[in-house]
Design a protein around this motif. Structure first.
Motif, short mmCIF file in Angstrom:
data_model
loop_
_atom_site.label_atom_id
_atom_site.label_comp_id
_atom_site.label_asym_id
_atom_site.label_seq_id
_atom_site.Cartn_x
_atom_site.Cartn_y
_atom_site.Cartn_z
N VAL A 173 13.03 12.60 30.20
CA VAL A 173 11.75 12.84 29.54
C VAL A 173 10.67 13.11 30.58
N ALA A 174 9.89 14.17 30.36
CA ALA A 174 8.71 14.45 31.17
C ALA A 174 7.49 14.32 30.27
N ILE A 175 6.41 13.75 30.80
CA ILE A 175 5.23 13.46 29.99
C ILE A 175 3.98 14.01 30.66
N GLN A 176 3.32 14.94 29.98
CA GLN A 176 2.06 15.45 30.50
C GLN A 176 0.92 14.53 30.08
N GLY A 177 0.10 14.16 31.04
CA GLY A 177 -0.97 13.23 30.78
C GLY A 177 -0.51 11.81 31.09
#
Length: 459
Positions: free
Chosen positions: A246-250
């Motif tokens: 999982v990649a999370i922006q912010g």
């Protein structure tokens, strides 16, 4: 997603419902077309816009001016409801779009609210608490006659929070003595009538909207039309992985809560990247999410390379936008609007994108990525955890029944699960090929137009 794009999609949904026989509208009879046209026109318009310039004296003695807006889009399903953002991105068109999305979101999730939104054009990082309090009070004075517990109930959004809601609640109370006031704002501090779990609720709900998608697909009882077999197999393959990346922006409240929820989910999820406006931190083997969250809460930023080493947390420092194009299974978009666009759409590697923020994927990118077989869980479905818990806080203000954090988040999760799985099951069984965004808009528009015709707003 811009206002023009939102109204365009509303019109596309209305045209589709007019031209296509659907079971949902089977009982509407010969007036179906007329009702849809009338309802569509109302949904493309705005009920009311309150705007003005807020003026305060800054700490250095200068007088500063801040454009401010409160947009009330539609109240067919209930009182206007929506956040107030303090941001340099605030303008009239943005607030109108966000108010429209709130109307659709509340309708989709069967909440007894219409849609509203507010905003002040200000950089909160360049202002003292005293200055922000003055701006907050000035905003309440601007909109005081158009808000209230039975009319329009604002909440926090980007750049605001419990502190500002407390200030606004007190100002409203001062301006309206001997009148109900505690339910005029939600997202307040616990000491001022707020609800436990509110700050984490949007991020948790965002992650769960994805988690319930996988749950639905892994259920052997799911009916899958031929249109969606490839999509179902792609999602199923992610659900069956030993490790989902999982990649999370912010990395604000929303993204931190989503990251923590991902790490403790029953199926193994590894957060490989998080970002803020300054940098992306990436580690293919996984990040120390709780350590990074604690650092961010204390410093309001992500650590630099030296600080990462001091934390004994591995990771590389990349450009802020790098988080969008990393190799991963799931990309959670928890920053601001218009992040995935025509410029970078071909570089997106995630198979599932989750819109925690409002409008982070443009219409063009949405159409391109959907055609490539990727799944986008739209904002009006994914990020409703916050307004759901705001609804609980609103009720709490009337009953004075204080519930525990675990109970509140469980209630929120159950509502998210019920709505999400109903939508996903309808999506996969449909004989008509359509994106999740289109389906969500369609279901929201149907509920809104049906409510309008029942109440006599359209005849």
């Amino acid at each position: 997603m811009t206002e023009n794009t939102t109204t365009q999609l509303i019109q596309e949904v209305v045209d589709y419902l007019i031209e296509t026989d659907t079971n949902e509208l089977a009982s509407w009879g010969e007036k179906r077309t007329e009702w849809l046209k009338q309802g569509g026109e109302q949904l493309k318009g705005i009920d009311k816009i309150i705007s003005g310039d807020l003026r305060i004296k800054r700490d250095n003695g200068e007088i500063a001016t801040y454009p401010a807006f409160r947009v009330q889009h539609n109240n067919a399903c209930g009182y206007y409801k929506g956040g107030i953002r303090f941001s340099t991105g605030v303008n009239k068109a943005e607030v109108e779009t966000l108010a429209m999305l709130m109307t659709l979101k509340n309708a989709l999730h069967d909440l007894p609210y219409g849609g509203g939104k507010g905003g002040v054009h200000i950089d909160v990082r360049k202002h003292s608490d005293r200055e922000l309090k003055e701006v907050s009070q000035a905003f309440v004075r601007l909109v005081q006659n158009d808000i209230g517990p039975y009319r329009d109930i604002p909440a926090p959004d980007v750049g605001s929070g419990a502190k500002l809601m407390d200030w606004m609640t007190q100002e409203y109370k001062n301006l309206h003595p001997n009148q109900p006031y505690i339910n005029t704002f939600t997202g307040k501090s616990l000491e001022n009538g707020g609800t436990k779990g509110r700050s984490e609720s949007t991020g948790i709900g965002t992650f769960l909207s994805y988690y319930y998608l996988v749950d639905t697909v892994l259920d052997d009882t799911l009916t899958v039309d031929a249109n969606y077999r490839d999509e179902r197999e792609m999602i199923k393959s992610i659900g069956e992985k030993a490790e989902v990346k999982v990649a999370i922006q912010g990395f604000g409240n929303l993204s931190r809560a989503a990251a923590i929820e991902a790490e403790k989910a029953d199926r193994k999820h590894t957060v490989i990247a998080v970002s803020d406006s300054r940098a992306t931190i990436y580690n293919e083997e996984g990040l120390d999410v709780e350590g990074l969250a604690a650092f961010k809460e204390e410093t309001d930023r992500l650590p630099n390379a030296d600080e990462l080493k001091e934390m004994n947390s591995g990771g590389d420092i990349l450009e802020p936008e790098a988080v969008l194009t990393l190799a991963c299974d799931v990309l959670i978009l928890g920053a601001i609007e218009d992040q995935v666009t025509e410029k970078n759409q071909k570089d997106i590697k995630a198979d599932i994108l989750v819109e925690g923020a409002n409008g982070p994927v443009t219409k063009e990118a949405d159409e391109y990525l959907t055609a490539q077989g990727k799944v986008i869980i739209p904002d009006i479905l994914a990020n409703a955890g916050g307004v759901t818990v705001s609804y609980f806080e609103w009720i709490q203000g009337f009953t004075n029944e204080i519930k525990g954090k675990d109970e509140i988040l469980k209630d929120m999760s159950n509502r998210m699960k019920s709505v999400s799985q109903r939508i996903y099951r309808q999506h996969f069984s449909s004989e008509h090929k359509e994106s999740l965004r289109f389906l969500c808009f369609k279901l929201a528009v149907i509920r809104l137009v049906d409510t309008m015709k029942r109440s006599g707003d359209i005849i």
